[in-house]
Design an enzyme around this catalytic site. Structure first.
Site, short mmCIF file in Angstrom:
data_model
loop_
_atom_site.label_atom_id
_atom_site.label_comp_id
_atom_site.label_asym_id
_atom_site.label_seq_id
_atom_site.Cartn_x
_atom_site.Cartn_y
_atom_site.Cartn_z
CB CYS A 110 33.29 48.32 46.22
SG CYS A 110 34.87 47.78 45.35
CG HIS A 153 32.63 52.28 42.08
ND1 HIS A 153 32.02 52.25 43.43
CD2 HIS A 153 33.53 51.42 42.00
CE1 HIS A 153 32.56 51.08 43.91
NE2 HIS A 153 33.28 50.70 43.13
CD GLU A 154 33.95 49.97 38.17
OE1 GLU A 154 35.08 49.61 38.79
OE2 GLU A 154 33.07 49.70 38.68
CG HIS A 157 38.14 50.47 41.99
ND1 HIS A 157 38.47 50.23 43.33
CD2 HIS A 157 36.99 50.27 41.70
CE1 HIS A 157 37.46 49.74 43.74
NE2 HIS A 157 36.37 49.77 42.95
C1 SB7 Z 1 27.56 50.82 42.83
C2 SB7 Z 1 28.15 49.89 42.46
C3 SB7 Z 1 29.34 49.92 41.69
C4 SB7 Z 1 29.60 51.20 41.15
C5 SB7 Z 1 28.64 52.31 41.33
C6 SB7 Z 1 27.86 52.12 42.54
C7 SB7 Z 1 30.12 48.87 41.20
C8 SB7 Z 1 30.46 47.78 42.01
C9 SB7 Z 1 31.49 46.71 41.59
N1 SB7 Z 1 32.73 47.28 41.85
O1 SB7 Z 1 33.29 47.06 42.80
C10 SB7 Z 1 33.58 47.82 40.81
O2 SB7 Z 1 34.67 48.56 41.17
NI NI Z 2 34.40 48.87 43.33
#
Ligand code: SB7
Ligand code: NI
Length: 185
Positions: A110, A153-154, A157
């Site tokens: 992240c 993942h987003e 957040h």
């Molecule tokens: C690995 C990395 C991400 C998502 C899923 C697996 C994005 C990393 C960048 N971020 O921190 C976005 O929130």
């Molecule tokens: Ni992230």
């Protein structure tokens, strides 16, 4: 433009806050925010610009990560068939998901976390999502593979959730039931 100094890091309360729904039409400032999020991802994946501006490469970024507590994020990455997925999602939601789970064998990272956190992060293998574009158009799409993982993942957040919240505390590499792992790196 968004730089790493604009990205807030773990410990900042905004990362633990549920972000606010947006209403349409978006203000010019909120439209600009969306465009800037996507531009950051494109720049971060450009060898010349990422070096010039010291950007950590990212496939996704959410508005709360730049301390804007709004339900908006950008994704920019290729899908399984090497088609480019590139969009800004406003008020995104998962409308349905597979029973099957997945996880990245090398775990997740992240932009707001300046350390490696090892362990499997269980995710839905396939999701059907809805969101609005910056112009207010409603989109519905199906995602699988890394794009599906990144969307989750987003979306986390926007809900104040960090990827490591999902890692099994007693055994970070515990078997993820009913899952098809995806190799990354
Ligand atoms: C690995 C990395 C991400 C998502 C899923 C697996 C994005 C990393 C960048 N971020 O921190 C976005 O929130
Ligand atoms: Ni992230």
């Amino acid at each position: 433009m968004i730089l790493m100094d604009n990205v807030i890091r773990e410990g900042h309360p905004t990362l633990r806050t549920r972000a606010k729904e947006l209403t349409f039409p978006l203000s010019p400032e909120d439209k600009k925010l969306g465009q800037d999020l996507l531009e950051f991802l494109i720049n971060s994946q450009d060898p010349v610009l990422s070096e010039k501006y010291n950007l950590r490469s990212g496939i996704g970024i959410a508005a709360p990560q730049i301390n804007e507590s709004k339900r908006m994020f950008a994704l920019h990455l290729p899908d399984d068939n090497d088609n480019q997925i590139s969009f800004v999602a406003v008020n995104p939601k998962i409308v349905s998901h597979s029973v099957e789970n997945t996880y990245l064998t090398n775990g997740e990272g992240c932009l707001s976390v300046d350390r490696n956190v090892a362990g499997y992060v269980p995710r839905h293998a396939r999701i059907t999502v809805k969101f609005h574009t910056l112009d207010g158009e409603e989109k519905k799409m199906r995602l699988k593979g890394i794009p599906a993982i990144a969307f989750q993942h987003e979306l986390d957040h926007l809900n104040g959730v960090m990827f490591y919240d999902h890692i099994n505390e007693s055994n970070p590499f515990a078997d993820v039931p009913n899952s098809q792992p995806i190799e990354n790196n």
